[in-house]
Design a protein around this motif. Structure first.
Motif, short mmCIF file in Angstrom:
data_model
loop_
_atom_site.label_atom_id
_atom_site.label_comp_id
_atom_site.label_asym_id
_atom_site.label_seq_id
_atom_site.Cartn_x
_atom_site.Cartn_y
_atom_site.Cartn_z
N GLY A 214 0.85 -1.19 0.00
CA GLY A 214 0.00 0.00 0.00
C GLY A 214 0.88 1.22 0.00
N HIS A 215 0.56 2.18 0.86
CA HIS A 215 1.34 3.37 1.17
C HIS A 215 1.28 4.46 0.12
CE1 HIS A 215 4.33 5.81 3.19
NE2 HIS A 215 5.11 5.78 2.13
N ILE A 216 1.30 4.14 -1.16
CA ILE A 216 1.39 5.19 -2.18
C ILE A 216 0.02 5.58 -2.73
CG2 ILE A 216 3.80 4.73 -2.74
CD1 ILE A 216 2.86 3.16 -5.21
N HIS A 217 -1.02 5.12 -2.07
CA HIS A 217 -2.40 5.53 -2.35
C HIS A 217 -2.73 5.46 -3.84
CE1 HIS A 217 -3.55 6.56 1.77
NE2 HIS A 217 -2.27 6.81 1.92
N GLY A 218 -3.03 6.59 -4.48
CA GLY A 218 -3.49 6.59 -5.86
C GLY A 218 -2.42 6.33 -6.90
N GLN A 219 -1.17 6.28 -6.49
CA GLN A 219 -0.09 6.00 -7.44
C GLN A 219 0.08 4.49 -7.60
OE1 GLN A 219 3.59 7.99 -6.23
NE2 GLN A 219 2.35 9.27 -4.88
N LYS A 220 0.80 4.09 -8.63
CA LYS A 220 1.18 2.68 -8.73
C LYS A 220 2.37 2.54 -9.65
CE LYS A 220 -2.37 1.48 -12.10
NZ LYS A 220 -3.49 0.60 -12.37
N TYR A 221 3.09 1.44 -9.43
CA TYR A 221 4.23 1.13 -10.28
C TYR A 221 3.76 0.33 -11.47
CZ TYR A 221 7.12 2.48 -6.31
OH TYR A 221 7.70 3.17 -5.28
N GLU A 222 4.32 0.63 -12.62
CA GLU A 222 3.98 -0.10 -13.84
C GLU A 222 4.89 -1.30 -13.96
OE1 GLU A 222 1.31 0.55 -15.57
OE2 GLU A 222 0.90 2.31 -14.35
N SER A 223 4.64 -2.29 -13.14
CA SER A 223 5.45 -3.50 -13.14
C SER A 223 4.59 -4.64 -12.62
CB SER A 223 6.68 -3.32 -12.24
OG SER A 223 7.29 -4.57 -12.00
N ALA A 224 4.74 -5.80 -13.20
CA ALA A 224 4.00 -6.97 -12.75
C ALA A 224 4.47 -7.45 -11.39
CB ALA A 224 4.13 -8.09 -13.78
#
Length: 169
Positions: free
Chosen positions: A129-139
């Motif tokens: 979690g932690h980054i809320h609305g962000q996400k990493y583009e990685s599987a």
């Protein structure tokens, strides 16, 4: 048969998170009630939920009232905002299990609050979690912050279908 779910970053009782993350609520009472409703709509009494941190900004009594309303066996992996309180505080507030550290789940998934460093050669997936609305583009990463999932815990079966490569690929 029970199911396993993952979710993070509810921030129960945190009025500023509504503005910080553009949550669609008029106030914390509306937000908290909605998040409890969404949890219980998918989690049954016999299910297990891993909460990956930043659960509540409320005092122990109010936090316990929320935890008691939520279905399932609740396992907290403490987040940065949970660390001002001890592991025993969270157990007293109603969690069934509490970990201060990331854990490995089914020898393939690293469950943590904050995303962990994963190089492309690591055969693991980080559910975080932690980054809320962000996400990493990685599987190799799956952000289970409430903002990505309409405030509902995500079922493990959905996660495995999404991130575990099939043998046909």
């Amino acid at each position: 048969m029970s199911n396993v779910f993952f979710i993070s970053d509810h921030h129960f009782g945190h009025r500023h998170i509504i503005d910080f993350e553009s949550r669609p609520f008029a106030d914390v009472d509306e937000m908290d009630a909605y998040m409890i409703e969404k949890w219980n709509a998918v989690v049954g009494p016999q299910d297990k939920v891993f909460h990956l941190g930043d659960f509540s900004f409320l005092n122990k009594e109010k936090t316990k009232r929320i935890v008691e309303q939520l279905h399932g066996y609740k396992y907290l992996i403490m987040g940065n905002h949970d660390r001002g309180r001890t592991r025993s505080w969270w157990l007293d507030a109603g969690f069934d299990e509490v970990s201060e550290f990331p854990i490995i789940y089914q020898n393939f998934f690293i469950l943590s609050h904050e995303p962990m460093y994963m190089n492309k050669h690591m055969p693991l997936v980080n559910i975080h979690g932690h980054i809320h609305g962000q996400k990493y583009e990685s599987a190799q990463y799956l952000n289970v912050s409430v903002e990505h999932w309409d405030y509902k815990p995500i079922e493990f079966a959905f996660i495995t279908n999404k991130v575990v490569p099939s043998e046909e690929q």
